[in-house]
Write a protein that holds these residues in place. Structure first.
Motif, PDB file in Angstrom:
ATOM      1  N   GLU A 163       2.190 -11.155  -1.590  1.00 34.45           N
ATOM      2  CA  GLU A 163       1.143 -12.179  -1.493  1.00 34.45           C
ATOM      3  C   GLU A 163       0.492 -12.173  -0.118  1.00 34.45           C
ATOM      4  N   ASP A 164       1.237 -11.747   0.897  1.00 36.79           N
ATOM      5  CA  ASP A 164       0.739 -11.729   2.276  1.00 36.79           C
ATOM      6  C   ASP A 164       0.073 -10.410   2.665  1.00 36.79           C
ATOM      7  N   GLY A 165       0.002  -9.472   1.758  1.00 41.83           N
ATOM      8  CA  GLY A 165      -0.616  -8.185   2.059  1.00 41.83           C
ATOM      9  C   GLY A 165       0.390  -7.046   2.053  1.00 41.83           C
ATOM     10  N   TRP A 166       0.101  -6.033   2.831  1.00 39.01           N
ATOM     11  CA  TRP A 166       0.897  -4.804   2.830  1.00 39.01           C
ATOM     12  C   TRP A 166       1.994  -4.784   3.893  1.00 39.01           C
ATOM     13  N   GLY A 167       2.125  -5.844   4.687  1.00 32.02           N
ATOM     14  CA  GLY A 167       3.077  -5.864   5.793  1.00 32.02           C
ATOM     15  C   GLY A 167       4.513  -5.598   5.393  1.00 32.02           C
ATOM     16  N   ASP A 168       4.982  -6.213   4.315  1.00 29.50           N
ATOM     17  CA  ASP A 168       6.368  -6.004   3.872  1.00 29.50           C
ATOM     18  C   ASP A 168       6.614  -4.548   3.477  1.00 29.50           C
TER      19      ASP A 168
ATOM     20  N   GLN B 194       6.251   7.894  -2.130  1.00 29.98           N
ATOM     21  CA  GLN B 194       6.785   6.553  -2.332  1.00 29.98           C
ATOM     22  C   GLN B 194       5.751   5.696  -3.040  1.00 29.98           C
ATOM     23  N   ALA B 195       6.247   4.705  -3.769  1.00 29.70           N
ATOM     24  CA  ALA B 195       5.377   3.681  -4.364  1.00 29.70           C
ATOM     25  C   ALA B 195       5.570   2.412  -3.553  1.00 29.70           C
ATOM     26  N   TRP B 196       4.475   1.818  -3.110  1.00 29.03           N
ATOM     27  CA  TRP B 196       4.523   0.579  -2.335  1.00 29.03           C
ATOM     28  C   TRP B 196       3.838  -0.523  -3.135  1.00 29.03           C
TER      29      TRP B 196
ATOM     30  N   SER C 268      -0.273   5.908  11.749  1.00 33.77           N
ATOM     31  CA  SER C 268      -0.848   4.744  12.426  1.00 33.77           C
ATOM     32  C   SER C 268      -2.145   4.265  11.777  1.00 33.77           C
ATOM     33  N   GLN C 269      -2.790   5.096  10.983  1.00 33.09           N
ATOM     34  CA  GLN C 269      -4.030   4.711  10.304  1.00 33.09           C
ATOM     35  C   GLN C 269      -3.786   4.046   8.952  1.00 33.09           C
ATOM     36  N   ILE C 270      -2.594   4.177   8.414  1.00 34.81           N
ATOM     37  CA  ILE C 270      -2.312   3.654   7.075  1.00 34.81           C
ATOM     38  C   ILE C 270      -2.524   2.137   6.961  1.00 34.81           C
ATOM     39  N   PRO C 271      -2.089   1.304   7.916  1.00 36.32           N
ATOM     40  CA  PRO C 271      -2.299  -0.140   7.734  1.00 36.32           C
ATOM     41  C   PRO C 271      -3.755  -0.525   7.481  1.00 36.32           C
TER      42      PRO C 271
ATOM     43  N   GLN D  50       9.257  -1.989   5.315  1.00 35.21           N
ATOM     44  CA  GLN D  50      10.341  -1.330   4.578  1.00 35.21           C
ATOM     45  C   GLN D  50      10.256   0.195   4.642  1.00 35.21           C
ATOM     46  N   ALA D  51       9.063   0.717   4.879  1.00 41.88           N
ATOM     47  CA  ALA D  51       8.881   2.167   4.870  1.00 41.88           C
ATOM     48  C   ALA D  51       8.935   2.787   6.266  1.00 41.88           C
ATOM     49  N   GLN D  52       9.234   2.021   7.295  1.00 48.17           N
ATOM     50  CA  GLN D  52       9.212   2.557   8.659  1.00 48.17           C
ATOM     51  C   GLN D  52      10.094   3.774   8.853  1.00 48.17           C
ATOM     52  N   HIS D  53      11.234   3.823   8.177  1.00 49.77           N
ATOM     53  CA  HIS D  53      12.123   4.989   8.303  1.00 49.77           C
ATOM     54  C   HIS D  53      11.519   6.262   7.691  1.00 49.77           C
ATOM     55  N   TRP D  54      10.601   6.096   6.757  1.00 48.33           N
ATOM     56  CA  TRP D  54       9.996   7.214   6.033  1.00 48.33           C
ATOM     57  C   TRP D  54       8.612   7.564   6.599  1.00 48.33           C
ATOM     58  N   LEU D  55       7.931   6.555   7.131  1.00 43.13           N
ATOM     59  CA  LEU D  55       6.567   6.702   7.632  1.00 43.13           C
ATOM     60  C   LEU D  55       6.628   7.232   9.064  1.00 43.13           C
TER      61      LEU D  55
END
Length: 138
Positions: free
Chosen positions: A122-127, A116-118, A49-52, A131-136
């Motif tokens: 252009e809009d930031g880290w949201g995408d 993982q590599a993220w 939860s702190q990653i964003p 995409q990583a919700q299954h892993w995070l």
């Protein structure tokens, strides 16, 4: 006494590594220590939860990052839950205490279960986060 962000023990904690300092493959016994970690005297980690906000405040200039997933149970004995000093980005309300690893900077193949590599859009880290919700995992 530990104070956990979500009020419970996390399954995993995460280390964010700048794209400019990619972890070697395969991972060594101990990864190189970042300047921030060396200066602080511990390895900075985040819960899921702190990653964003960690991405938002500390990785805005990075086009990509590596995220290392670490099973909490493996390192729990060396974790101190501490309040961020907020000197860099100001108060981060609602994030609680952060996991800091005090084990002589040993973080490598024995502790990291996956990576993982993220890439930032252009809009930031949201995408990348979506995409990583299954892993995070929390």
């Amino acid at each position: 006494m530990s104070t956990l962000t979500e009020g419970r023990k996390p399954t995993y904690v995460y280390k964010l590594v700048p794209y400019t300092a990619p972890p070697p493959t395969p991972l060594p016994v101990a990864l190189p220590v970042s300047d921030l970690d060396q200066t602080s005297g511990f390895v900075h980690l985040s819960t899921a939860s702190q990653i964003p906000n960690t991405l938002k405040f500390f990785f805005t200039a990075d086009p990509s990052v590596y995220i290392l997933r670490i099973p909490y149970d493996l390192i729990e004995k060396d974790i101190k839950w501490e309040d961020p000093k907020a000197e860099v980005c100001g108060p981060r309300a609602g994030e609680g205490m952060f996991p800091h690893l005090y084990n002589g900077f040993k973080l490598g193949r024995e502790e990291v279960d996956s990576m993982q590599a993220w890439t930032r859009s252009e809009d930031g880290w949201g995408d990348a986060l979506e995409q990583a919700q299954h892993w995070l995992l929390y």
